[in-house]
Design a protein around this motif. Structure first.
Motif, PDB file in Angstrom:
ATOM      1  N   ASP A 148       0.888  -1.160   0.000  1.00 17.42           N
ATOM      2  CA  ASP A 148       0.000   0.000   0.000  1.00 17.42           C
ATOM      3  C   ASP A 148       0.930   1.215   0.000  1.00 17.42           C
ATOM      4  N   ASN A 150       0.496   4.149   0.136  1.00 20.46           N
ATOM      5  CA  ASN A 150       0.125   5.277   1.010  1.00 20.46           C
ATOM      6  C   ASN A 150       0.396   4.959   2.474  1.00 20.46           C
ATOM      7  N   ASP A 151       0.820   3.723   2.767  1.00 23.92           N
ATOM      8  CA  ASP A 151       1.087   3.328   4.149  1.00 23.92           C
ATOM      9  C   ASP A 151       2.588   3.428   4.409  1.00 23.92           C
ATOM     10  N   ARG A 152       2.976   4.538   5.017  1.00 24.07           N
ATOM     11  CA  ARG A 152       4.419   4.789   5.195  1.00 24.07           C
ATOM     12  C   ARG A 152       5.084   3.785   6.139  1.00 24.07           C
ATOM     13  N   SER A 153       4.272   3.139   6.988  1.00 24.21           N
ATOM     14  CA  SER A 153       4.876   2.213   7.950  1.00 24.21           C
ATOM     15  C   SER A 153       5.296   0.892   7.297  1.00 24.21           C
ATOM     16  N   THR A 154       4.855   0.627   6.083  1.00 21.93           N
ATOM     17  CA  THR A 154       5.270  -0.611   5.393  1.00 21.93           C
ATOM     18  C   THR A 154       5.949  -0.365   4.038  1.00 21.93           C
ATOM     19  N   ARG A 212      -0.066  -5.882   5.371  1.00 21.04           N
ATOM     20  CA  ARG A 212      -0.309  -5.176   6.642  1.00 21.04           C
ATOM     21  C   ARG A 212       0.618  -5.764   7.700  1.00 21.04           C
TER      22      ARG A 212
END
Ligand code: UT7
Length: 323
Positions: A148, A150-154, A212
Motif C-alpha cells: 500500500d 500510502n502506508d508509510r509504515s510498510t 499489513r
C-alpha cells in the motif's frame, strides 16, 4: 551419508531503484527515519510487466552460470514466493520451462520471509533421501505489487528481487570434513497470523490485497526467535557459535540483524548485510545476500555459514551450511 552441497549461487535485481529521497517526495517520511529505523537506503522495483517468474528465471540462470552446469541437470526446482504470477499453477513450473529444465519436478513453497529456509530444507530432504540429485532453490518476490504505497509504515521497507542456490547430492564419506547443508530447523506459530499478512486473497476477498504489518510486534519476536533457532540448528549440527564464519540473516531490518548477532555473541564482521541496497525482499533476501557474499569472495569453500529468517505466519527457521 548424502549431503546437499551448494554448487552455485545467483541473484537478480530489477534495474529500477527508488531511493528514500524519492519516497519522501510522495509520502510523509524522511531518508533519516528510514535509515535510522531499518538501515535501508534504496530498493529495486520490478518494471511494468516484469513478473516474479522473470526475476526467478534470471536468478536461476545466474546460479547455473556460477555452477557451470546446464539446466538439464536439474531434477528438482523449489521456488519460495508469496507473490506468485498467478494463483495457480505454481510459478515454479513456469520457471522450469523458462530455463529449459525439461523433466523433473517443480513446485512453490509459501512461507513468506522464511520461504527460502523452508524451500532449502524441503530440497535438502529430497536430496538426502535420493529422490533428486540436483536442486535449484529460488526465492523470488515482487512485493511492490502488494504494498500500500500510502502506508508509510510498510511501503518504505520492501523491495523486489530474486536469488537462487543450486544444490547437488554428494556422498561425503571420502571427505575429511562434512560439507553441505548440515542442519535445518523450522518453526511456526499461527497465534500470530495477523501480525504480518496480506488483507486479500482468493478465498477471502477475491482480490490480491495489501501487506499489513504490526511492525513492533514482529520486531519483538524476531531477535529472540532468530537467535534461539540459530543456536538450535547449530546444536543439531553438533557445532557451536564460535565455529561460525558468516551469519546470513533474512534482510528485514538492520537493527534486528545487529541485535541477533549481538545476542549470539557474533562480531559485526561476520554479518552479511544487503538490506541497505536491496531493502526487504522477503524470500529472496537470503539467496541474494549469499550471491553477493560469494561473488565478492567473502564466503569461501570450507566456511561455516548460518542462515536464519522470520516472517508472516509467524514462520521462522535457520540452516547451517559448510560451504
Ligand atoms: O520481513 C518480515 C519481518 N519483518 C520485520 O522484521 C519488521 C519488523 N519491524 C520493524 O522493522 C520495525 O518495527 C519498523 C521499521 C517497521 C518500525 O520501526 P519502529 O521503531 O517499531 O517504529 P514505530 O512503528 O513504533 O513508529 C514510530 C513512529 C510512529 O510515529 P508516532 O506514533 O511515534 O508519532 C510512526 O507513525 O514513526 C512513525 N513512522 C514513520 N515516520 C516516518 C512509521 N513509519 C514512518 C515512516 N517515516 N516511513
Amino acid at each position: 551419508m548424502l549431503r546437499s552441497r551448494v554448487i552455485g549461487c545467483g541473484g537478480y535485481l530489477p534495474e529500477n531503484t527508488i531511493s528514500n529521497a524519492d519516497l519522501a517526495k510522495k509520502i510523509d517520511t524522511t531518508d533519516e527515519w528510514i535509515i535510522e529505523r531499518s538501515g535501508i537506503h534504496q530498493r529495486h522495483i520490478a518494471a511494468d510487466g516484469e513478473l516474479t517468474s522473470d526475476l526467478a528465471a534470471a536468478a536461476a540462470r545466474s546460479a547455473l552460470s556460477d555452477a557451470s552446469i546446464p539446466s538439464s541437470e536439474i531434477d528438482l526446482l523449489v521456488l519460495a514466493t508469496s507473490t506468485p504470477d498467478n494463483t495457480f499453477p505454481a510459478t515454479a513450473t513456469k520457471v522450469q520451462k523458462m530455463i529449459n529444465m525439461g523433466s523433473g519436478l517443480a513446485f512453490d513453497v509459501q512461507a513468506v520471509c522464511a520461504g527460502f529456509i523452508c524451500a532449502l530444507s524441503v530440497a535438502d530432504n529430497f536430496l538426502q533421501t535420493g529422490q533428486a540429485k540436483t536442486a535449484m532453490v529460488i526465492g523470488s518476490e515482487t512485493y511492490s505489487r502488494i504494498l500500500d504505497w500510502n502506508d508509510r509504515s510498510t511501503c518504505v521497507l520492501f523491495g523486489d528481487g530474486a536469488g537462487a542456490v543450486l544444490l547437488r547430492a554428494q556422498n561425503n564419506s571420502n571427505l575429511s570434513e562434512d560439507v553441505g547443508i548440515l542442519s535445518t530447523c523450522l518453526h511456526s506459530d499461527g497465534d500470530y497470523y495477523d501480525a504480518l499478512y496480506v488483507d486479500g486473497g482468493v478465498s477471502t476477498t477475491q482480490t490480491s490485497g495489501y501487506l499489513r504489518m504490526q511492525g513492533k510486534e514482529v520486531f519483538r519476536h524476531a531477535v529472540e526467535k532468530l537467535s534461539t533457532v540459530a543456536e538450535e540448528a547449530l546444536c543439531d549440527a553438533g557445532l557451536s557459535i564460535d565455529q561460525v564464519d558468516w551469519l546470513v540473516p533474512h534482510q528485514a531490518n538492520r537493527r534486528i540483524m545487529d541485535a541477533t548477532a549481538r545476542k549470539l555473541g557474533l562480531s559485526d564482521e561476520k554479518l552479511v548485510i544487503t538490506v541497505d541496497k536491496h531493502a526487504n525482499t522477503s524470500s529472496a533476501s537470503i539467496p541474494l545476500a549469499l550471491s553477493v557474499a560469494t561473488s565478492d569472495g567473502r564466503i569461501q569453500a570450507g566456511d561455516l555459514v548460518v542462515l536464519e529468517a522470520i516472517g508472516g505466519g509467524l514462520v521462522w527457521g535457520a540452516g547451517v551450511v559448510r560451504w
